[in-house]
Design an enzyme around this catalytic site. Structure first.
Site, PDB file in Angstrom:
ATOM      1  N   LEU A 122     -41.309 -24.511  43.410  1.00 12.72           N
ATOM      2  CA  LEU A 122     -42.484 -24.680  44.256  1.00 12.72           C
ATOM      3  C   LEU A 122     -42.412 -26.010  45.005  1.00 12.72           C
ATOM      4  CD1 LEU A 122     -45.335 -23.798  45.208  1.00 12.72           C
ATOM      5  CD2 LEU A 122     -46.251 -24.935  43.151  1.00 12.72           C
ATOM      6  N   SER A 136     -36.311 -28.103  37.392  1.00 13.37           N
ATOM      7  CA  SER A 136     -35.744 -28.122  36.042  1.00 13.37           C
ATOM      8  C   SER A 136     -34.814 -26.934  35.853  1.00 13.37           C
ATOM      9  CB  SER A 136     -36.868 -28.066  35.006  1.00 13.37           C
ATOM     10  OG  SER A 136     -37.654 -29.228  35.049  1.00 13.37           O
ATOM     11  N   ASN A 174     -51.136 -22.057  35.466  1.00 15.40           N
ATOM     12  CA  ASN A 174     -52.171 -22.156  34.425  1.00 15.40           C
ATOM     13  C   ASN A 174     -51.524 -22.127  33.045  1.00 15.40           C
ATOM     14  OD1 ASN A 174     -54.405 -22.347  36.129  1.00 15.40           O
ATOM     15  ND2 ASN A 174     -54.668 -20.130  36.232  1.00 15.40           N
ATOM     16  N   GLU A 215     -46.024 -29.989  36.637  1.00 17.05           N
ATOM     17  CA  GLU A 215     -46.973 -28.867  36.588  1.00 17.05           C
ATOM     18  C   GLU A 215     -48.320 -29.253  37.218  1.00 17.05           C
ATOM     19  OE1 GLU A 215     -45.077 -26.679  36.072  1.00 17.05           O
ATOM     20  OE2 GLU A 215     -44.722 -26.060  34.000  1.00 17.05           O
TER      21      GLU A 215
END
Length: 382
Positions: free
Chosen positions: A125, A158, A239, A363
């Site tokens: 992302l 990652s 989430n 995140e």
């Protein structure tokens, strides 16, 4: 780790996972960090326990566990090595996204390998110019007949280079979240390449690299969901990912606290054990209290996500912010309690501190977690 309110099945799950963490992760964690070694063979051993497809449905080859089960597993794994537990959290997020949003052909193609860890997964992302503002991503996917051509760069990925499957968010439409779609890209796809392995403060037991897409041509059947659904898919994946990283912070910090107790019991100063000094006991008490509070919030958020609570995203943000801040603070206090020994790599405390620091960033940074929480508090007042 607090076992109160855990079911018999969860207690058994925690016991099996703890054995794995103590036997397969903890003895090697310092060496992996120093050598920057990514233990793929160990990930595959974890997969044999069902830990590479935690949230994937059983009919798709996964373990079919809940988020409440998952945060327990990841916390326990992180007592052995937060870096490897963190990667498994991301890998499990990728597998869940394909199981949840993929069609039957996509599930059949990728999930068996992901659940066995014969195939490793990465989530793409973030970009060099689009971190916290993910809706500003510039990677494009241009439709050409029955294919899409992807061009762009993803940052801080990652597992990049070692992973076989990459869920890539790319722009198929106009500006904003509605113009983003999700695609599955494979490592062998022509035009896919990787930057140099990043030199990092922590998380050294897993690679972090740029993912470079230079006119990567993928069949339209590799799109995950419909056009324009990518941002929603990405956020729903995050989430769960935020809970996973929160749980990893708990596990790393718990290990640091346990090591501090053993160290203070063994060390003597001014004719008495350090553990008998009331000032140090008070500090330990605060560390344990804060960890227990963070653990309760993580478990509450996991139950909300499992139950489809409309406030689950806000709770996940709260849990991620609080648990990662608390985890880092507890680990840093543990280093202080070790004195000079805490600064030495052989004791493993400084590694935990370095590993947990990035949890406050990835995140979604903890500043963005505050934005999410504040937005939930104020949206009805506008």
């Amino acid at each position: 780790m607090t076992t109160t309110l855990l079911s018999k099945d969860q207690l058994a799950l925690a016991e099996v996972t703890l054995d794995f963490a103590q036997e397969q992760l903890a003895p090697h964690a310092i060496a992996w960090d120093q050598d920057k070694y990514f233990p793929v063979d160990v990930l595959r051993r974890a997969a044999r326990l069902g830990l590479a497809g935690i949230y994937v449905r059983e009919e798709s080859g996964g373990s079919g566990l809940t988020r409440a089960d998952g945060v327990l597993v990841l916390e326990v794994l992180a007592t052995g090595c937060p870096s490897i537990a963190g990667y498994l959290s991301i890998h499990n997020m990728v597998a869940w996204m394909i199981d949840r949003y993929g069609d039957q052909h996509q599930r059949d193609r990728w999930l068996p390998g992901l659940c066995s860890a014969e195939t490793l997964g990465s989530y793409c992302l973030t970009e060099p110019g689009a971190g916290s503002d993910a809706t500003a991503l510039r990677t494009r996917a241009e439709r050409e007949g029955d294919h899409y051509v992807l061009t762009g760069v993803k940052q801080f990925i990652s597992g990049a280079g070692a992973s076989d499957v990459y869920i890539v968010m790319a722009r198929t439409g106009g500006d904003g979240p509605g113009g983003i779609s999700a695609f599955v890209v494979e490592r062998a796809d022509p035009g896919l390449s990787f930057g140099a392995d990043e030199r990092k403060m922590g998380w050294n037991a897993q690679p972090t690299r740029q993912v470079v897409l230079d006119q990567v041509r993928v069949p339209a059947e590799r799109r995950l969901g419909e056009e324009g659904e990518g941002f929603r898919i990405a956020m729903n994946g995050l989430n769960g990912g935020r809970l996973g990283i929160a749980a990893c912070s708990l596990g790393g910090a718990q290990s640091a606290l346990d090591r501090s107790l053993a160290h203070l019991a063994d060390r003597r100063a001014f004719g008495a054990r350090l553990l008998d000094a009331q000032a140090l006991q008070f500090r330990l008490a605060d560390m344990a209290t804060e960890l227990t509070a963070a653990r309760a919030l993580v478990r509450t958020a996991a139950q909300a996500l499992d139950g489809g609570d409309p406030g689950a995203a806000q709770l996940c943000a709260m849990a991620k912010r609080f648990a990662t801040d608390t985890g880092y603070t507890v680990a840093d206090q543990a280093l202080q309690l070790h004195g000079g020994y805490g600064y030495l790599s052989e004791y493993g405390i400084e590694k935990i501190v370095r590993d947990l620091r990035v949890h406050q960033i990835l995140e979604g940074t903890n500043e963005i977690m505050r934005v999410i929480v504040a937005r939930g508090l104020t949206e009805n007042l506008r």
